[in-house]
Design an enzyme around this catalytic site. Structure first.
Site, PDB file in Angstrom:
ATOM      1  N   GLU A 181      56.333  54.409  33.028  1.00 44.89           N
ATOM      2  CA  GLU A 181      56.242  55.867  33.082  1.00 44.89           C
ATOM      3  C   GLU A 181      57.574  56.524  33.457  1.00 44.89           C
ATOM      4  O   GLU A 181      58.003  57.448  32.794  1.00 44.89           O
ATOM      5  CB  GLU A 181      55.153  56.266  34.080  1.00 44.89           C
ATOM      6  N   ARG A 193      50.451  61.879  29.304  1.00 42.22           N
ATOM      7  CA  ARG A 193      51.766  61.596  29.900  1.00 42.22           C
ATOM      8  C   ARG A 193      52.903  61.723  28.892  1.00 42.22           C
ATOM      9  O   ARG A 193      53.873  60.965  28.932  1.00 42.22           O
ATOM     10  CB  ARG A 193      51.812  60.181  30.500  1.00 42.22           C
ATOM     11  N   SER A 230      52.513  56.280  39.652  1.00 38.75           N
ATOM     12  CA  SER A 230      52.133  55.250  38.673  1.00 38.75           C
ATOM     13  C   SER A 230      53.382  54.776  37.947  1.00 38.75           C
ATOM     14  O   SER A 230      54.091  55.592  37.355  1.00 38.75           O
ATOM     15  CB  SER A 230      51.185  55.825  37.627  1.00 38.75           C
TER      16      SER A 230
HETATM   17  N1  EPU Z   1      41.925  49.616  39.869  1.00 37.83           N
HETATM   18  C1  EPU Z   1      42.074  48.273  40.137  1.00 37.83           C
HETATM   19  N2  EPU Z   1      43.032  47.915  41.041  1.00 37.83           N
HETATM   20  C2  EPU Z   1      43.815  48.820  41.674  1.00 37.83           C
HETATM   21  C3  EPU Z   1      43.647  50.185  41.406  1.00 37.83           C
HETATM   22  C4  EPU Z   1      42.689  50.561  40.485  1.00 37.83           C
HETATM   23  O1  EPU Z   1      41.392  47.420  39.584  1.00 37.83           O
HETATM   24  O2  EPU Z   1      44.667  48.405  42.464  1.00 37.83           O
HETATM   25  C5  EPU Z   1      40.905  50.030  38.900  1.00 37.83           C
HETATM   26  C6  EPU Z   1      39.929  50.998  39.573  1.00 37.83           C
HETATM   27  O3  EPU Z   1      38.852  50.296  40.078  1.00 37.83           O
HETATM   28  C7  EPU Z   1      39.546  51.912  38.471  1.00 37.83           C
HETATM   29  C8  EPU Z   1      40.724  51.882  37.507  1.00 37.83           C
HETATM   30  O4  EPU Z   1      41.538  50.787  37.875  1.00 37.83           O
HETATM   31  O5  EPU Z   1      38.417  51.440  37.801  1.00 37.83           O
HETATM   32  C9  EPU Z   1      41.488  53.176  37.494  1.00 37.83           C
HETATM   33  O6  EPU Z   1      42.064  53.404  38.779  1.00 37.83           O
HETATM   34  P1  EPU Z   1      42.340  54.880  39.339  1.00 37.83           P
HETATM   35  O7  EPU Z   1      41.097  55.664  39.294  1.00 37.83           O
HETATM   36  O8  EPU Z   1      43.012  54.729  40.655  1.00 37.83           O
HETATM   37  O9  EPU Z   1      43.278  55.555  38.287  1.00 37.83           O
HETATM   38  P2  EPU Z   1      44.520  55.036  37.449  1.00 37.83           P
HETATM   39  O10 EPU Z   1      44.134  55.026  36.010  1.00 37.83           O
HETATM   40  O11 EPU Z   1      45.063  53.770  38.014  1.00 37.83           O
HETATM   41  C10 EPU Z   1      45.472  57.416  36.950  1.00 37.83           C
HETATM   42  C11 EPU Z   1      46.798  58.098  36.999  1.00 37.83           C
HETATM   43  C12 EPU Z   1      47.136  58.509  38.434  1.00 37.83           C
HETATM   44  C13 EPU Z   1      46.052  59.451  38.917  1.00 37.83           C
HETATM   45  C14 EPU Z   1      44.704  58.730  38.839  1.00 37.83           C
HETATM   46  C15 EPU Z   1      43.556  59.630  39.201  1.00 37.83           C
HETATM   47  C16 EPU Z   1      48.049  57.119  35.177  1.00 37.83           C
HETATM   48  C17 EPU Z   1      49.180  56.225  34.759  1.00 37.83           C
HETATM   49  N3  EPU Z   1      47.834  57.212  36.482  1.00 37.83           N
HETATM   50  O12 EPU Z   1      45.587  56.208  37.692  1.00 37.83           O
HETATM   51  O13 EPU Z   1      48.344  59.222  38.391  1.00 37.83           O
HETATM   52  O14 EPU Z   1      46.279  59.873  40.250  1.00 37.83           O
HETATM   53  O15 EPU Z   1      44.471  58.266  37.478  1.00 37.83           O
HETATM   54  O16 EPU Z   1      43.321  60.524  38.166  1.00 37.83           O
HETATM   55  O17 EPU Z   1      47.425  57.731  34.325  1.00 37.83           O
HETATM   56  C18 EPU Z   1      50.709  59.153  38.769  1.00 37.83           C
HETATM   57  O18 EPU Z   1      50.839  59.489  37.597  1.00 37.83           O
HETATM   58  O19 EPU Z   1      51.691  58.950  39.505  1.00 37.83           O
HETATM   59  C19 EPU Z   1      49.364  58.931  39.288  1.00 37.83           C
HETATM   60  C20 EPU Z   1      49.161  58.482  40.521  1.00 37.83           C
END
Ligand code: EPU
Length: 346
Positions: A340, A172, A245
């Site tokens: 972000e 990012r 995000s």
């Molecule tokens: N989780 C929770 N609670 C929640 C959501 C997620 O505990 O409400 C836990 C999930 O269980 C999982 C972990 O957090 O173990 C990661 O969640 P997720 O796979 O949804 O990914 P993220 O790290 O929260 C990142 C990107 C997203 C992208 C997803 C999928 C960042 C800041 N965000 O989210 O990007 O879609 O991975 O690759 O890196 C964006 O940038 O706008 C965005 C949506």
């Protein structure tokens, strides 16, 4: 028509920006122009400089928070171009004008049978904004396919071509984010492949495609799977205004991770080298914020990393909520969350 007359015909005053940012917060631009060509861009910049106005390049408005009026010139990027270069049996280079809609471009490439950006389907915004924060999702980042960026360098007023290595990409992050205002991206080049393996390692994606035979998997099938997975978890900004995000996943030392894990055995983290990237969504969720809402803004009830403007919230309302969340994560876990989106105006 002279360049000056062309500019005067396009320049608008006191333009409301709520429809031009995906958080739908109300804000106005003192001056505004739709930029459809390099000439427009140069003319607008020269005018702003002559009149002492600061400038802001606006793409899809999906990664910023308007904290109030922008007392300068907003230049909305519409430069259009979609073309192919260096087409051979292995792949092709896709050239995208900065104003092209990112998601439409993903479907265009995947529909033509090219692989490389299908996991980035449904990310809101424009092609020109994509390198700034090095968009990423489902195990793929823009920097994996990006060959070069063409940009107007405001220091030299020349068009420059920055190769991938010049862009200093990280999670990012990029040169463009670290030197705000210096480069105005006008187009990007992506090297796409006809054969490279599809990236299906991300858990949600793997589960969604578990019943699909491998002979039926192509870039478009994967793009559609990504869309379905995103629809399940992430709010559609046209229905629930949001900026994706809101925080980056914070990177902490291995020692800090181990220390936290003793207290929170379910802590979600992804080790990389000597450090660990924590899931910010997990931290926010565990702190009880998921689904929280006040009268105007709140936290999404399916993805705690996304802040929502429910009802007439201002940028200040969103920033106030973000600050409360950051403070509570700091107090509970001793971890700093970094926002972000960029903050503009006010
Ligand atoms: N989780 C929770 N609670 C929640 C959501 C997620 O505990 O409400 C836990 C999930 O269980 C999982 C972990 O957090 O173990 C990661 O969640 P997720 O796979 O949804 O990914 P993220 O790290 O929260 C990142 C990107 C997203 C992208 C997803 C999928 C960042 C800041 N965000 O989210 O990007 O879609 O991975 O690759 O890196 C964006 O940038 O706008 C965005 C949506």
């Amino acid at each position: 028509m002279s360049q000056k007359e062309k500019l005067q015909a396009k320049l608008k005053e006191n333009v409301e920006l709520s429809a031009l940012n995906t958080l739908c917060v109300s804000a106005s631009a003192r001056f505004y122009i739709d930029v459809t060509s390099l000439d427009d861009l140069r003319n607008a910049l020269a005018w702003a400089q002559k009149n002492g106005h600061k400038t802001l390049v606006l793409g899809g408005g999906s990664n910023l928070v308007f904290a109030g009026e922008f007392r300068g010139l907003v230049m909305r990027m519409h430069i259009a171009e979609r073309s192919w270069e260096q087409v051979d049996e292995t792949g092709a280079t896709l050239v995208l004008g900065a104003g092209e809609n990112w998601h439409d471009s993903v479907l265009y490439a995947a529909g033509a049978g090219y692989r490389g950006i299908e996991n980035l389907a449904l990310i809101p915004g424009t092609a020109g904004a994509a390198p700034v924060q090095n968009i990423g999702a489902y195990g793929v980042e823009l920097c994996d396919t990006l060959v070069s960026v063409t940009a107007l360098d405001r220091e030299s007023n020349e068009l420059v071509c920055l190769e991938n290595a010049d862009c200093d990409f990280a999670y990012r992050d990029s040169l463009f984010k670290r030197s705000p205002g210096r480069y105005i991206i006008t187009s990007i080049r992506l090297r796409l492949s006809r054969q490279q393996p599809l990236q299906l390692g991300y858990q949600d994606l793997k589960e969604y495609l578990a019943d699909t035979a491998s002979k039926d998997l192509d870039a478009l099938t994967v793009a559609e799977a990504v869309m379905a997975v995103r629809h399940r978890k992430l709010p559609d900004p046209t229905i629930l205004p949001n900026a994706g995000s809101f925080f980056k996943n914070p990177v902490v030392s291995r020692e800090k991770f181990d220390e936290l894990q003793v207290k929170y055995p379910d802590l979600v983290g992804y080790p990389k080298g000597g450090s660990v990237k924590l899931a910010a969504a997990w931290l926010i969720d565990q702190s009880g914020w998921k689904g929280y809402r006040n009268s105007r803004v709140g936290v999404h009830n399916r993805q705690a990393l996304v802040l929502i403007n429910h009802s007439g919230g201002t940028g200040q309302d969103v920033l106030e909520l973000a600050s409360q969340i950051r403070q509570s994560i700091h107090e509970r876990f001793g971890v700093e969350l970094e926002m972000e989106p960029g903050i503009v105006g006010g």
